[in-house]
Design a protein around this motif. Structure first.
Motif, mmCIF file in Angstrom:
data_model
loop_
_atom_site.group_PDB
_atom_site.id
_atom_site.type_symbol
_atom_site.label_atom_id
_atom_site.label_comp_id
_atom_site.label_asym_id
_atom_site.label_seq_id
_atom_site.Cartn_x
_atom_site.Cartn_y
_atom_site.Cartn_z
ATOM 1 N N GLU A 95 0.830 -1.188 0.000
ATOM 2 C CA GLU A 95 0.000 0.000 0.000
ATOM 3 C C GLU A 95 0.872 1.247 0.000
ATOM 4 O O GLU A 95 1.998 1.237 0.471
ATOM 5 N N ALA A 96 0.338 2.298 -0.539
ATOM 6 C CA ALA A 96 1.086 3.553 -0.590
ATOM 7 C C ALA A 96 0.132 4.706 -0.351
ATOM 8 O O ALA A 96 -1.035 4.657 -0.742
ATOM 9 N N TRP A 137 10.338 0.928 -7.507
ATOM 10 C CA TRP A 137 8.999 1.483 -7.386
ATOM 11 C C TRP A 137 8.331 1.469 -8.747
ATOM 12 O O TRP A 137 8.902 1.937 -9.734
ATOM 13 N N ASP A 146 1.079 1.294 -9.936
ATOM 14 C CA ASP A 146 0.009 0.316 -9.785
ATOM 15 C C ASP A 146 -1.309 0.998 -10.124
ATOM 16 O O ASP A 146 -1.764 1.872 -9.379
ATOM 17 N N LEU A 167 4.189 1.799 -6.149
ATOM 18 C CA LEU A 167 4.406 0.855 -5.066
ATOM 19 C C LEU A 167 5.835 0.309 -5.108
ATOM 20 O O LEU A 167 6.428 0.173 -6.184
ATOM 21 N N THR A 194 7.544 -2.455 -5.507
ATOM 22 C CA THR A 194 7.230 -3.803 -5.986
ATOM 23 C C THR A 194 8.375 -4.786 -5.789
ATOM 24 O O THR A 194 8.165 -5.994 -5.839
#
Length: 255
Positions: free
Chosen positions: A63-64, A204, A207, A214, A216
């Motif tokens: 989550e961001a 990053w 998404d 995110l 990743t």
């Protein structure tokens, strides 16, 4: 990463072997020959299959947080016309606890902002680095990537894009940084590690489900030669031994 010297030695040996085989086989009839037995593929070994599946999520790593930058607009949502200094000052105004007051974490950064002009007129003490532009969200329009020097050699990396005519910060992180790279639509940040010869590398990626960048991929990578520490015992087998199985004492079972 650049291949290490150790990785190049087997490659050179293999090339030499191929050349020898070609020269030795000049008089070969060209018939097909068997390459020998193919090694059996080995799948992953699942450890502790009796463990029940987790019922609660772990860290909210996927989550961001995103944040709308108030008061910043641009004609036609052209992010090239956004003033990076105004963007950072809007962040300062939106987070007074972090930037204002003598005990604020980034109070020094606010003082340095006084050396920042408009549209790239950045003084020597200005903490805002050169702005970069790249389409990271896949909408066909450039996004804004900013770097802000924070105290104690920290670097904040921010990514901004326009959503519904509003400027939105879709990535925000700060850390001790070795380098920041743009690779395709990824932002790659390399940070130092306390483990000698290694660095952290975080990738990053945009998404579209969360409308955010995110982290990743987060990994530790080898960047130098490190003398391995001799192991006190040979490598352990994946098959557990009977003595490794936990047992309950009478006192523990009655508790």
């Amino acid at each position: 990463m650049t291949p290490s010297r150790l990785a190049r030695v087997p490659l050179g040996a293999a090339v030499t072997a191929v050349l020898v085989a070609v020269l030795a086989g000049c008089g070969d009839s060209g018939d097909l020959r068997g390459a020998g037995a193919t090694p059996t593929a080995v799948g992953p070994t699942k450890l502790w299959p009796q463990l029940p599946p987790a019922s609660t999520p772990a860290l909210d790593y996927g989550e961001a947080d995103t944040e709308t930058v108030k008061g910043i607009t641009a004609p036609g949502d052209d992010i090239h016309k956004v003033d990076p200094v105004a963007v950072v000052r809007a962040e300062v105004a939106a987070h007074p606890d972090e930037y204002s007051g003598s005990h604020a974490m980034y109070a020094e950064t606010v003082q340095q902002l006084k050396d920042c002009g408009k549209k790239g007129a950045l003084g020597k003490k200005c903490p805002i680095l050169q702005a970069y532009y790249r389409d990271l969200t896949g909408d066909g329009k450039d996004d804004l990537v900013l770097g802000i020097r924070f105290p104690k050699h920290q670097l904040a990396v921010r990514v901004y894009t326009f959503m519904h005519h509003r400027l939105v910060q879709v990535m925000g992180t700060s850390d001790s940084v070795v380098s920041v790279e743009l690779a395709g639509d990824d932002v790659i940040i390399r940070s130092p590690s306390t483990l000698p010869g290694y660095e952290f590398r975080t990738v990053w990626t945009w998404d579209p489900h969360q409308n955010a960048m995110l982290a990743t991929r987060d990994e530790i990578i080898r960047v130098g030669s490190v003398t391995p520490t001799p192991s006190a015992s040979p490598s352990a087998s994946l098959t557990p031994t009977p003595s490794a199985s936990p047992t309950l004492s009478p006192s523990a079972s009655g508790s």
